[in-house]
Design a protein around this motif. Sequence first.
Motif, PDB file in Angstrom:
ATOM      1  N   LYS A   1       0.826  -1.207   0.000  1.00 30.99           N
ATOM      2  CA  LYS A   1       0.000   0.000   0.000  1.00 30.99           C
ATOM      3  C   LYS A   1       0.860   1.258   0.000  1.00 30.99           C
ATOM      4  O   LYS A   1       0.516   2.280  -0.624  1.00 30.99           O
ATOM      5  CB  LYS A   1      -0.928  -0.001   1.220  1.00 30.99           C
ATOM      6  CG  LYS A   1      -1.997  -1.080   1.165  1.00 30.99           C
ATOM      7  CD  LYS A   1      -2.575  -1.423   2.527  1.00 30.99           C
ATOM      8  CE  LYS A   1      -3.212  -0.227   3.199  1.00 30.99           C
ATOM      9  NZ  LYS A   1      -3.790  -0.603   4.518  1.00 30.99           N
TER      10      LYS A   1
ATOM     11  N   SER B 180      -7.561  -7.573   0.336  1.00 28.25           N
ATOM     12  CA  SER B 180      -8.580  -6.670  -0.221  1.00 28.25           C
ATOM     13  C   SER B 180      -8.301  -5.212   0.115  1.00 28.25           C
ATOM     14  O   SER B 180      -8.943  -4.310  -0.425  1.00 28.25           O
ATOM     15  CB  SER B 180      -9.969  -7.063   0.285  1.00 28.25           C
ATOM     16  OG  SER B 180     -10.058  -6.933   1.691  1.00 28.25           O
ATOM     17  N   GLN B 181      -7.314  -4.961   0.983  1.00 30.98           N
ATOM     18  CA  GLN B 181      -6.927  -3.589   1.312  1.00 30.98           C
ATOM     19  C   GLN B 181      -6.154  -2.932   0.168  1.00 30.98           C
ATOM     20  O   GLN B 181      -6.007  -1.712   0.126  1.00 30.98           O
ATOM     21  CB  GLN B 181      -6.055  -3.567   2.566  1.00 30.98           C
ATOM     22  CG  GLN B 181      -6.719  -4.082   3.827  1.00 30.98           C
ATOM     23  CD  GLN B 181      -5.723  -4.231   4.961  1.00 30.98           C
ATOM     24  OE1 GLN B 181      -4.714  -3.512   5.042  1.00 30.98           O
ATOM     25  NE2 GLN B 181      -5.968  -5.170   5.849  1.00 30.98           N
ATOM     26  N   ILE B 182      -5.631  -3.749  -0.748  1.00 31.31           N
ATOM     27  CA  ILE B 182      -4.785  -3.235  -1.828  1.00 31.31           C
ATOM     28  C   ILE B 182      -5.655  -2.557  -2.887  1.00 31.31           C
ATOM     29  O   ILE B 182      -6.550  -3.186  -3.469  1.00 31.31           O
ATOM     30  CB  ILE B 182      -3.967  -4.369  -2.466  1.00 31.31           C
ATOM     31  CG1 ILE B 182      -3.083  -5.052  -1.419  1.00 31.31           C
ATOM     32  CG2 ILE B 182      -3.121  -3.836  -3.620  1.00 31.31           C
ATOM     33  CD1 ILE B 182      -2.416  -6.325  -1.917  1.00 31.31           C
ATOM     34  N   LYS B 183      -5.399  -1.291  -3.107  1.00 33.41           N
ATOM     35  CA  LYS B 183      -6.128  -0.514  -4.111  1.00 33.41           C
ATOM     36  C   LYS B 183      -5.140   0.331  -4.909  1.00 33.41           C
ATOM     37  O   LYS B 183      -4.104   0.746  -4.395  1.00 33.41           O
ATOM     38  CB  LYS B 183      -7.163   0.411  -3.453  1.00 33.41           C
ATOM     39  CG  LYS B 183      -8.159  -0.286  -2.534  1.00 33.41           C
ATOM     40  CD  LYS B 183      -9.069  -1.248  -3.295  1.00 33.41           C
ATOM     41  CE  LYS B 183     -10.043  -1.958  -2.343  1.00 33.41           C
ATOM     42  NZ  LYS B 183     -10.816  -3.006  -3.053  1.00 33.41           N
ATOM     43  N   SER B 184      -5.487   0.568  -6.177  1.00 28.25           N
ATOM     44  CA  SER B 184      -4.668   1.460  -6.990  1.00 28.25           C
ATOM     45  C   SER B 184      -5.578   2.211  -7.957  1.00 28.25           C
ATOM     46  O   SER B 184      -6.658   1.724  -8.315  1.00 28.25           O
ATOM     47  CB  SER B 184      -3.596   0.674  -7.752  1.00 28.25           C
ATOM     48  OG  SER B 184      -4.195  -0.246  -8.640  1.00 28.25           O
TER      49      SER B 184
ATOM     50  N   GLY C 185     -11.197  -7.788  -4.853  1.00 27.62           N
ATOM     51  CA  GLY C 185     -11.143  -6.586  -5.679  1.00 27.62           C
ATOM     52  C   GLY C 185     -10.205  -6.738  -6.847  1.00 27.62           C
ATOM     53  O   GLY C 185      -9.814  -5.751  -7.480  1.00 27.62           O
ATOM     54  N   PHE C 186      -9.824  -8.000  -7.154  1.00 25.01           N
ATOM     55  CA  PHE C 186      -8.925  -8.279  -8.270  1.00 25.01           C
ATOM     56  C   PHE C 186      -9.767  -8.636  -9.501  1.00 25.01           C
ATOM     57  O   PHE C 186     -10.654  -9.482  -9.434  1.00 25.01           O
ATOM     58  CB  PHE C 186      -8.010  -9.467  -7.974  1.00 25.01           C
ATOM     59  CG  PHE C 186      -7.031  -9.261  -6.848  1.00 25.01           C
ATOM     60  CD1 PHE C 186      -6.943  -8.053  -6.172  1.00 25.01           C
ATOM     61  CD2 PHE C 186      -6.195 -10.293  -6.452  1.00 25.01           C
ATOM     62  CE1 PHE C 186      -6.039  -7.874  -5.132  1.00 25.01           C
ATOM     63  CE2 PHE C 186      -5.284 -10.132  -5.419  1.00 25.01           C
ATOM     64  CZ  PHE C 186      -5.212  -8.919  -4.758  1.00 25.01           C
ATOM     65  N   ARG C 187      -9.444  -8.024 -10.624  1.00 24.98           N
ATOM     66  CA  ARG C 187     -10.053  -8.416 -11.895  1.00 24.98           C
ATOM     67  C   ARG C 187      -9.196  -9.542 -12.467  1.00 24.98           C
ATOM     68  O   ARG C 187      -8.047  -9.341 -12.865  1.00 24.98           O
ATOM     69  CB  ARG C 187     -10.109  -7.216 -12.853  1.00 24.98           C
ATOM     70  CG  ARG C 187     -10.383  -7.575 -14.303  1.00 24.98           C
ATOM     71  CD  ARG C 187     -11.786  -8.075 -14.569  1.00 24.98           C
ATOM     72  NE  ARG C 187     -11.919  -8.573 -15.937  1.00 24.98           N
ATOM     73  CZ  ARG C 187     -12.094  -7.810 -17.017  1.00 24.98           C
ATOM     74  NH1 ARG C 187     -12.172  -6.494 -16.889  1.00 24.98           N
ATOM     75  NH2 ARG C 187     -12.213  -8.361 -18.205  1.00 24.98           N
TER      76      ARG C 187
ATOM     77  N   GLY D 197      -6.655   0.237 -10.966  1.00 28.41           N
ATOM     78  CA  GLY D 197      -7.223  -1.082 -10.709  1.00 28.41           C
ATOM     79  C   GLY D 197      -6.228  -2.132 -10.253  1.00 28.41           C
ATOM     80  O   GLY D 197      -5.013  -1.918 -10.232  1.00 28.41           O
ATOM     81  N   GLN D 198      -6.808  -3.273  -9.856  1.00 32.00           N
ATOM     82  CA  GLN D 198      -6.043  -4.428  -9.402  1.00 32.00           C
ATOM     83  C   GLN D 198      -6.403  -5.608 -10.300  1.00 32.00           C
ATOM     84  O   GLN D 198      -7.585  -5.923 -10.472  1.00 32.00           O
ATOM     85  CB  GLN D 198      -6.374  -4.789  -7.954  1.00 32.00           C
ATOM     86  CG  GLN D 198      -6.202  -3.645  -6.963  1.00 32.00           C
ATOM     87  CD  GLN D 198      -7.378  -2.674  -6.949  1.00 32.00           C
ATOM     88  OE1 GLN D 198      -7.202  -1.485  -7.150  1.00 32.00           O
ATOM     89  NE2 GLN D 198      -8.591  -3.181  -6.762  1.00 32.00           N
TER      90      GLN D 198
ATOM     91  N   LYS E 100       1.949   3.159  -3.326  1.00 30.51           N
ATOM     92  CA  LYS E 100       1.006   4.084  -3.998  1.00 30.51           C
ATOM     93  C   LYS E 100       1.177   4.043  -5.521  1.00 30.51           C
ATOM     94  O   LYS E 100       1.227   5.080  -6.189  1.00 30.51           O
ATOM     95  CB  LYS E 100       1.172   5.510  -3.471  1.00 30.51           C
ATOM     96  CG  LYS E 100       0.913   5.641  -1.966  1.00 30.51           C
ATOM     97  CD  LYS E 100       0.982   7.066  -1.509  1.00 30.51           C
ATOM     98  CE  LYS E 100       0.815   7.197  -0.005  1.00 30.51           C
ATOM     99  NZ  LYS E 100      -0.466   6.680   0.488  1.00 30.51           N
TER     100      LYS E 100
END
Length: 408
Positions: free
Chosen positions: A191, A220-224, A264-266, A227-228, A194
């Motif tokens: 995280k 699931s805390q990983i966001k960008s 939250g991963f595609r 996208g993920q 960034k």
Amino acid sequence: MAKKLSLLPLLLATFIFLALSTYTISGLSFIFHLQYFSLIIWLFILALSATLLFSIQQFRAKGMNKTFQIASHAFLIVFVAEVVFSILLLLGDIYRLILSLASIFQSNGFVWSPRNPYWVYFAFFMLIVSVALFAYGIIKGKYAYRVVKHILYFDDLPLNFDGFTITQISDVHAGSFTDAKAVQKGIDMIKAQKSDLFVFTGDLVNNKASEIVPYLNHFSQIKSPFGQFSILGNHDYGDYTTWPSEKAKADNLQQLKNYHKDLGFRLLLDEHIEIIKGTDKMILAGIENWGIGFGERGDLNKALLGTSTNDFKILLSHDPSHWEAQVKNNTNKIQLSLAGHTHGMQFGIEAFGIKWSPVKLRYKHWAGIKTENGRYLNINRGFGFLGFSGRIGIWPEITVIELRKQQA
């Protein structure tokens, strides 16, 4: 029903280990002149061997258990320590033999030279070092996350993507984790980067989808901002465990795909998406696992269908052997491929200009950046661990890649 252990390989391995132990004890007895010393060491070795054999039977019948983990790792530490000590002791004994043979020409007969105590003490010191390294690798090394950064230059990178950053992790193997707090430290490091884009290049679990459940709230805390995205690795298909039916295996795979969505991963399955930044775009493609000896499921042509040779492309493909076989010379140029799979075998050395791991015997390039034919491949060393519950010299990796426009 578990298959019976093959007797011949077991007897051969037992003979080798007993011979190695006998030689090791002969050297240790030279240092420790204690009553019953050899007997105590032999009792320990036999007890450890019996425990390991029992736990192997339990593992084959019921799966992973704590006894097997402890016994197998204790055995591994003892075995490696014996190998290190015996190799050094043997070098000393070969030198002794040379001196002894030379004595024939200096006297009337063969005189066996005594062992050099300083050399034997040095061998024992290296035994202690090897035990300490493996103990560290098992206790701390497997969670000693490192951020590895690369800046890659491309003459055909769309201008708006100059300075674009990608964080990559691979080979989570959630079923091997035992310390949620340590895993969270790795998540926090991800995280903190960034990055513009996050990608995961396969092997979320060892065998079963349920392994990731305790860590859904972590990953699931990983966001960008862009996208993920993720792909499957060879372990994700459940090929390395027994299922009551083909339907159960298929249901497990579908459940794992659902968990990617929950994270939250595609998940990219032989397909691509367009990443748009300003007036420019680049292609992010992902294929199912394709690896020589590990299942050739992926369809690269399908994943690239509809793309142009002029598009800037990034490919997620778990096994680096795919890059060698189908990517680096593909007529539809893929500028950057991201892989994992090797783990760097979780053991080796990368220091003082040396880069070596036993995995080199299988993969000539097994970690980091490789460039050929105007294309890049990055092999991530893995976020988790498998088999050996530790890492020595090849630490768990979080890769950060910055894309830069090559100036004319």
